[in-house]
Scaffold this motif. Structure first.
Motif, PDB file in Angstrom:
ATOM      1  N   ALA A   1       0.834  -1.205   0.000  1.00 39.12           N
ATOM      2  CA  ALA A   1       0.000   0.000   0.000  1.00 39.12           C
ATOM      3  C   ALA A   1       0.868   1.254   0.000  1.00 39.12           C
ATOM      4  O   ALA A   1       0.618   2.213  -0.758  1.00 39.12           O
ATOM      5  N   ASN A   2       1.891   1.270   0.829  1.00 41.32           N
ATOM      6  CA  ASN A   2       2.790   2.427   0.870  1.00 41.32           C
ATOM      7  C   ASN A   2       3.547   2.601  -0.440  1.00 41.32           C
ATOM      8  O   ASN A   2       3.794   3.726  -0.888  1.00 41.32           O
ATOM      9  N   MET A   3       3.926   1.489  -1.067  1.00 42.45           N
ATOM     10  CA  MET A   3       4.646   1.572  -2.338  1.00 42.45           C
ATOM     11  C   MET A   3       3.804   2.290  -3.391  1.00 42.45           C
ATOM     12  O   MET A   3       4.295   3.200  -4.077  1.00 42.45           O
ATOM     13  N   PHE A   4       2.553   1.900  -3.518  1.00 42.72           N
ATOM     14  CA  PHE A   4       1.716   2.544  -4.522  1.00 42.72           C
ATOM     15  C   PHE A   4       1.416   3.991  -4.158  1.00 42.72           C
ATOM     16  O   PHE A   4       1.335   4.853  -5.046  1.00 42.72           O
ATOM     17  N   GLN A   5       1.273   4.287  -2.868  1.00 40.18           N
ATOM     18  CA  GLN A   5       1.066   5.681  -2.471  1.00 40.18           C
ATOM     19  C   GLN A   5       2.292   6.510  -2.803  1.00 40.18           C
ATOM     20  O   GLN A   5       2.192   7.680  -3.194  1.00 40.18           O
ATOM     21  N   TYR A   6       3.463   5.903  -2.674  1.00 40.76           N
ATOM     22  CA  TYR A   6       4.707   6.584  -3.056  1.00 40.76           C
ATOM     23  C   TYR A   6       4.708   6.921  -4.544  1.00 40.76           C
ATOM     24  O   TYR A   6       5.096   8.020  -4.945  1.00 40.76           O
ATOM     25  N   PHE A   7       4.266   5.982  -5.383  1.00 38.36           N
ATOM     26  CA  PHE A   7       4.198   6.264  -6.815  1.00 38.36           C
ATOM     27  C   PHE A   7       3.352   7.515  -7.081  1.00 38.36           C
ATOM     28  O   PHE A   7       3.669   8.314  -7.968  1.00 38.36           O
ATOM     29  N   ILE A   8       2.280   7.660  -6.336  1.00 35.11           N
ATOM     30  CA  ILE A   8       1.389   8.809  -6.518  1.00 35.11           C
ATOM     31  C   ILE A   8       2.031  10.085  -5.979  1.00 35.11           C
ATOM     32  O   ILE A   8       2.097  11.112  -6.665  1.00 35.11           O
ATOM     33  N   ASN A   9       2.534  10.020  -4.752  1.00 33.64           N
ATOM     34  CA  ASN A   9       3.078  11.217  -4.099  1.00 33.64           C
ATOM     35  C   ASN A   9       4.340  11.738  -4.782  1.00 33.64           C
ATOM     36  O   ASN A   9       4.582  12.950  -4.816  1.00 33.64           O
ATOM     37  N   ALA A  10       5.151  10.837  -5.299  1.00 33.62           N
ATOM     38  CA  ALA A  10       6.442  11.218  -5.874  1.00 33.62           C
ATOM     39  C   ALA A  10       6.392  11.357  -7.393  1.00 33.62           C
ATOM     40  O   ALA A  10       7.440  11.506  -8.032  1.00 33.62           O
ATOM     41  N   GLU A  11       5.198  11.336  -7.970  1.00 34.20           N
ATOM     42  CA  GLU A  11       5.073  11.334  -9.433  1.00 34.20           C
ATOM     43  C   GLU A  11       5.890  12.435 -10.094  1.00 34.20           C
ATOM     44  O   GLU A  11       6.607  12.192 -11.074  1.00 34.20           O
ATOM     45  N   LYS A  12       5.812  13.640  -9.591  1.00 38.18           N
ATOM     46  CA  LYS A  12       6.483  14.773 -10.240  1.00 38.18           C
ATOM     47  C   LYS A  12       7.982  14.539 -10.352  1.00 38.18           C
ATOM     48  O   LYS A  12       8.606  14.848 -11.384  1.00 38.18           O
ATOM     49  N   ASP A  13       8.591  13.984  -9.304  1.00 34.40           N
ATOM     50  CA  ASP A  13      10.035  13.748  -9.325  1.00 34.40           C
ATOM     51  C   ASP A  13      10.402  12.467 -10.064  1.00 34.40           C
ATOM     52  O   ASP A  13      11.387  12.424 -10.813  1.00 34.40           O
ATOM     53  N   LEU A  14       9.617  11.424  -9.878  1.00 32.92           N
ATOM     54  CA  LEU A  14       9.950  10.141 -10.495  1.00 32.92           C
ATOM     55  C   LEU A  14       9.898  10.194 -12.013  1.00 32.92           C
ATOM     56  O   LEU A  14      10.625   9.466 -12.691  1.00 32.92           O
ATOM     57  N   THR A  15       9.023  11.027 -12.549  1.00 31.50           N
ATOM     58  CA  THR A  15       8.809  11.034 -13.998  1.00 31.50           C
ATOM     59  C   THR A  15       9.739  11.988 -14.749  1.00 31.50           C
ATOM     60  O   THR A  15       9.592  12.168 -15.959  1.00 31.50           O
ATOM     61  N   GLN A  16      10.705  12.569 -14.046  1.00 33.77           N
ATOM     62  CA  GLN A  16      11.689  13.432 -14.712  1.00 33.77           C
ATOM     63  C   GLN A  16      12.781  12.568 -15.328  1.00 33.77           C
ATOM     64  O   GLN A  16      13.898  12.475 -14.825  1.00 33.77           O
ATOM     65  N   ILE A  17      12.443  11.911 -16.411  1.00 32.94           N
ATOM     66  CA  ILE A  17      13.351  10.952 -17.050  1.00 32.94           C
ATOM     67  C   ILE A  17      13.678  11.430 -18.466  1.00 32.94           C
ATOM     68  O   ILE A  17      12.789  11.821 -19.225  1.00 32.94           O
ATOM     69  N   ASP A  18      14.942  11.399 -18.801  1.00 33.97           N
ATOM     70  CA  ASP A  18      15.393  11.781 -20.143  1.00 33.97           C
ATOM     71  C   ASP A  18      15.318  10.540 -21.034  1.00 33.97           C
ATOM     72  O   ASP A  18      16.276   9.769 -21.129  1.00 33.97           O
TER      73      ASP A  18
END
Length: 318
Positions: free
Chosen positions: A271-288
């Motif tokens: 549950a925490n892992m998926f919530q992390y995907f949501i909360n950290a979306e802005k930073d996680l998706t900064q991929i070149d």
């Protein structure tokens, strides 16, 4: 071409390690050859039949890792938090065991003079989940947070290391995140990612990207490379599956908190892992992705991969 450089691959019969072995074996002109490390004798026979060197070693045993690394140019190091310690294990938790294994690998790599190690790690989720229930060892997502802390073992040992982070696997859509047929006859894809885009990818792209990193020599030592094939929201997954199946698929977001009370194994962790995907979306998706595609031109967007795997989706008997 001169003598090939040996890459020792830990977890060679698992998802990540297996993909690295396959990628190296598929490119005989690269100058590298895989040395597969496994404790699974049945799968070892399969690797031997393909002409791949197989050695036995245990991440719990530093001396065995030194033997597996001896004479190698580099190593791919991956641990498995999800595998519980055995009854006679010296470790008291999965997190303690994983960090102990990472420390063993780092010391063995330093002692044998490896020129390049690629360590499969993950990001620390705690800054994004300040109010989330704590799990094993006080972490929010132990299988990620513990790996992030273990990065220091490789740095402190002076091991030339590239850090890679794995994506959410497309392959989870055949298991945990599989679509289902609803009572009204429609196909529903229920996932606990809200409207967020998630760093996603196929297991095969891990191996090909890792192989390419070794090919770049020491230019990526000290770097963290996020391995990703695509960025996908729930609607994107549903659209790709719909195209593969030839009928509509409806995406339904699920509250990650609902998983915590589902009774499934490690429910709080997941549950925490998926919530992390949501909360950290802005930073996680900064991929070149242009840079990643230069590294691995074969990166597979989800739609392309789903179409190539339509038979596996049809085999779900929806």
């Amino acid at each position: 071409m001169g003598e090939k450089r040996v890459i020792t691959v830990l977890g060679a019969t698992g998802s990540q390690g297996g993909s690295v072995v396959r990628a190296i074996a598929a490119d005989p002109t690269s100058g590298f050859v895989a040395r597969a490390v496994t404790r699974n004798k049945g799968k070892a026979e399969e690797l031997l039949a393909l002409g791949i060197e197989v050695v036995e070693a245990d991440l719990d045993d530093e001396a065995s890792l030194r033997r597996a690394f001896d004479g190698a140019h580099g190593a791919f190091v991956v641990t498995n938090w999800w595998e519980p310690p055995t009854a006679d294990s010296v470790w008291t938790s999965r997190t303690e065991r994983e960090q102990g294994q990472a420390g063993n690998a780092a010391r063995a790599a330093a002692a044998t003079g490896l020129r390049h190690v690629i360590w499969s790690t993950l990001a620390d989720t705690r800054p994004y989940l300040p109010d989330a229930p704590r799990q094993e060892a006080g972490y929010t997502v132990p299988h990620a947070d513990g790996k992030a802390e273990a990065n220091a073992f490789f740095l402190d040992a002076g091991v030339p290391t590239t850090f890679v982070t794995a994506p959410m696997y497309y392959e989870s859509l055949f298991t945990f995140n599989a679509p289902r047929r609803a009572e009204d006859g429609t196909i529903v894809l229920a996932m606990p990612i809200g409207s967020a885009q998630v760093v996603s990818g196929t297991v095969d792209d891990i191996g090909r990207t890792v192989h390419a990193i070794f090919g770049r020599g020491d230019t990526l030592v000290g770097r963290t490379v996020p391995i990703a094939s695509d960025l996908c929201a729930g609607e994107d997954f549903a659209a790709g599956i719909a195209e593969a199946l030839g009928e509509p698929v409806r995406y339904v977001p699920v509250d990650p908190a609902a998983l915590a009370h589902s009774g499934m194994p490690d429910a709080g962790e997941v549950a925490n892992m998926f919530q992390y995907f949501i909360n950290a979306e802005k930073d996680l998706t900064q991929i070149d992705f242009d840079w990643l595609r230069d590294l691995n031109p074969g990166l597979q967007p989800f739609g392309t991969w789903a179409s190539a795997n339509r038979d596996r989706f049809r085999a779900l008997s929806l």
